[in-house]
Design an enzyme around this catalytic site. Structure first.
Site, PDB file in Angstrom:
ATOM      1  N   GLU A 184       0.816  -1.227   0.000  1.00  0.00           N
ATOM      2  CA  GLU A 184       0.000   0.000   0.000  1.00  0.00           C
ATOM      3  C   GLU A 184       0.849   1.277   0.000  1.00  0.00           C
ATOM      4  O   GLU A 184       0.521   2.228   0.710  1.00  0.00           O
ATOM      5  CB  GLU A 184      -0.941  -0.005   1.222  1.00  0.00           C
ATOM      6  CG  GLU A 184      -1.897  -1.176   1.200  1.00  0.00           C
ATOM      7  CD  GLU A 184      -2.735  -1.302   2.464  1.00  0.00           C
ATOM      8  OE1 GLU A 184      -3.946  -1.445   2.334  1.00  0.00           O
ATOM      9  OE2 GLU A 184      -2.167  -1.263   3.584  1.00  0.00           O
TER      10      GLU A 184
HETATM   11  C1  ACM Z   1      -1.906  -5.568   4.017  1.00  0.00           C
HETATM   12  O1  ACM Z   1      -2.927  -6.086   4.472  1.00  0.00           O
HETATM   13  N1  ACM Z   1      -1.851  -4.260   3.816  1.00  0.00           N
HETATM   14  C2  ACM Z   1      -0.707  -6.366   3.736  1.00  0.00           C
END
Ligand code: ACM
Length: 513
Positions: A331
């Protein structure tokens, strides 16, 4: 206690009272085992634990620790003193733990357990196999073994032969100690849960936007400032290096490897807030106690960023005997794609320069992975395919199946819903090697079930989200796949054990507890 065990023990007690000739002829009900062993042959009769029973181990000092562990498990529950003694030969009436150089087919963690009316013999090729086999002995004993002073007489093991090896070498769970902090004792209790189910990896998510949780001596403000809060604005916390070592040792004593994760280049607000010079504009942001993701990034064009990462990885690697450092990489929405790729390539080199291999969340597979790096699939199957095309192996953690922070159903108060609900049957009923086209068993290192802690604030809440799901992931890692109908019948016996262990579990309506 389940009723069949109760009645077995009653029969035993009556038998003792009236001096039956041979109490070992009595059968004991078979306790349900999780993970289900490969080969089980049950026979009639039992091995009775008596005051004076001993634990003999062959000359190998490596397994003395496991012999002591078994003794420490049995002594408080029985009031006996299971003496641990070295012996070259197998002794009747006692436990015998032995390493056999001929049993290489058992691998690092496999074991053979032979319980007759006369004796218990646990054999393995490696000491970890002895420790895993002890967990089988533990589960074959009634749940009351988990409590002090329950039975002083008549504890019995069934006559049984088991041969058992795990399918996957990586069988893990993750604990997010960043969003909410959990102290050393809480982490140890989490490790105890993994231990009972023969899991062998604990991934600690040690740094995120909301908190930096591991002391780095060369950058002390990471914890002094960056560790001072958590989601919701609580006081946070961190592990000193000594405390982290204590966790590593506790895990290692149970043949569990710690995988430390320092998430980067995103999920780094706590670091950026602690050191203004890590920011591209030289200004430190405020500490963050919310639950948004994807807004922070290390300054990928600054040389200082890589000096910082080198220091952090060097210190964490020196504290971590296991082969891996997890660099997150998920992310990173606030980092340009080209910058992200350059960054991951460079950090992979830093990790390797400190003698470790890199694990990253699936986005990192877009970089130039070496075949020794590992990709943790959580969301994007395309990235998983990219990883294996580079020869990297996968840890299977698809969010919609393995995220233990997802709600069980719409009535669950804690937890998130972004990847759906995970009832206990949904979490269990899949096969990692069949999960997606193009990925088979050879591409898979193993399975891991993460517990993110945006909504989870204390041990009771951890327990509620983890049980009853986690034993299912342990079984998938050990056996590869399983039959839900058979598995659901094994869960209630474990529910009784969890009650004795004071584990606050979710009584899923899918199971007849
Ligand atoms: C994640 O759940 N951002 C790896």
């Amino acid at each position: 206690m389940n009723t069949s065990i109760k009645s077995a023990l009653c029969v035993l007690a009556i038998c003792l009272l009236f001096s039956c000739t041979d109490e070992s002829k009595k059968n004991v009900a078979l306790q349900p085992l999780i993970p289900q062993p490969d080969n089980v042959t049950l026979d009639s009769g039992s091995f009775i634990l008596k005051s004076g029973s001993k634990i003999y181990f062959d000359g190998n000092q490596e397994i003395k620790g496991s012999a002591d562990y078994l003794s420490n498990l049995l002594n408080p529950a029985t009031d006996f003193d299971f003496e641990v003694i070295q012996s070259g030969s197998i002794k009747n009436k006692h436990f015998n733990l032995r390493l056999s150089p001929d049993k290489s087919d058992l691998g690092d963690e496999g074991y053979e357990l032979e319980i007759t009316r006369k004796r218990v013999v646990l054999t393995a090729y490696r000491s970890a196999g002895i420790f895993r086999g002890i967990q089988t002995i533990r589960q074959l004993l009634p749940p009351s073994i988990e409590q002090q002073g329950q039975y002083n007489e008549g504890l019995a093991l069934p006559v049984i032969a088991i041969q058992d090896t795990p399918k996957y070498s990586y069988r893990g769970a993750m604990l997010d100690v960043s969003r909410h902090f959990f102290d050393v004792d809480e982490v140890k209790r989490y490790i105890d849960f993994l231990t009972l189910y023969k899991m062998n990896r604990l991934h600690l998510h040690l740094a995120d936007d909301q908190g930096w949780r591991i002391e780095i001596k060369s950058w002390p403000n990471l914890t002094a400032h960056g560790g001072s809060t958590e989601v919701g604005g609580g006081t946070g916390g961190f592990y000193t290096q000594e405390q982290y070592k204590e966790i590593v040792q506790y895990a290692s004593d149970r043949y569990i490897t710690i995988i430390p994760e320092i998430d980067m280049p995103g999920h780094t607000n706590a670091a950026l807030a602690s050191y203004p010079e890590l920011n591209c504009d030289g200004k430190a942001p405020e500490l963050y106690t919310g639950t948004r993701v994807g807004f922070s990034s290390l300054c990928v064009d600054k040389e200082l960023t890589y000096e910082f990462i080198d220091d952090v990885i060097r210190e964490v690697a020196a504290l971590t005997p296991g082969p891996y450092i997890h660099i997150g990489g998920d992310e990173s929405h606030a980092t340009e794609k080209a910058d992200y790729l350059k960054f991951v390539n460079r950090v992979q080199g830093i990790v390797r320069s400190h003698g470790k291999e890199m694990i990253g969340w699936d986005e990192t597979a877009q970089a130039n992975l070496t075949s020794t790096s590992v990709t943790q699939l959580w969301a994007n199957k395309e990235f998983a395919l990219q990883a294996i095309s580079k020869g990297a192996k996968l840890i299977m953690s698809p969010a919609s199946r393995t995220y233990m922070d997802l709600k069980y159903d719409s009535t669950t108060v804690l937890g998130l819903t972004w990847a759906g609900y995970i009832e206990v049957d949904h979490g269990y009923s899949w096969d990692p090697a069949q999960y997606m086209e193009g990925v088979n068993e050879d591409n898979i290192l193993g399975i891991e079930a993460p517990l993110w802690s945006e909504t989870v604030t204390n041990m009771d809440e951890i327990e509620y989200m983890v049980f009853p799901r986690m034993p299912g992931y342990a079984e998938l890692g050990w056996s590869g796949s399983g039959e839900w109908e058979a598995y659901r019948k094994r869960l209630p016996g474990h529910g009784v054990r969890w009650e004795v262990m004071d584990i606050d579990f979710y009584r899923s309506p899918k199971v007849d507890w």
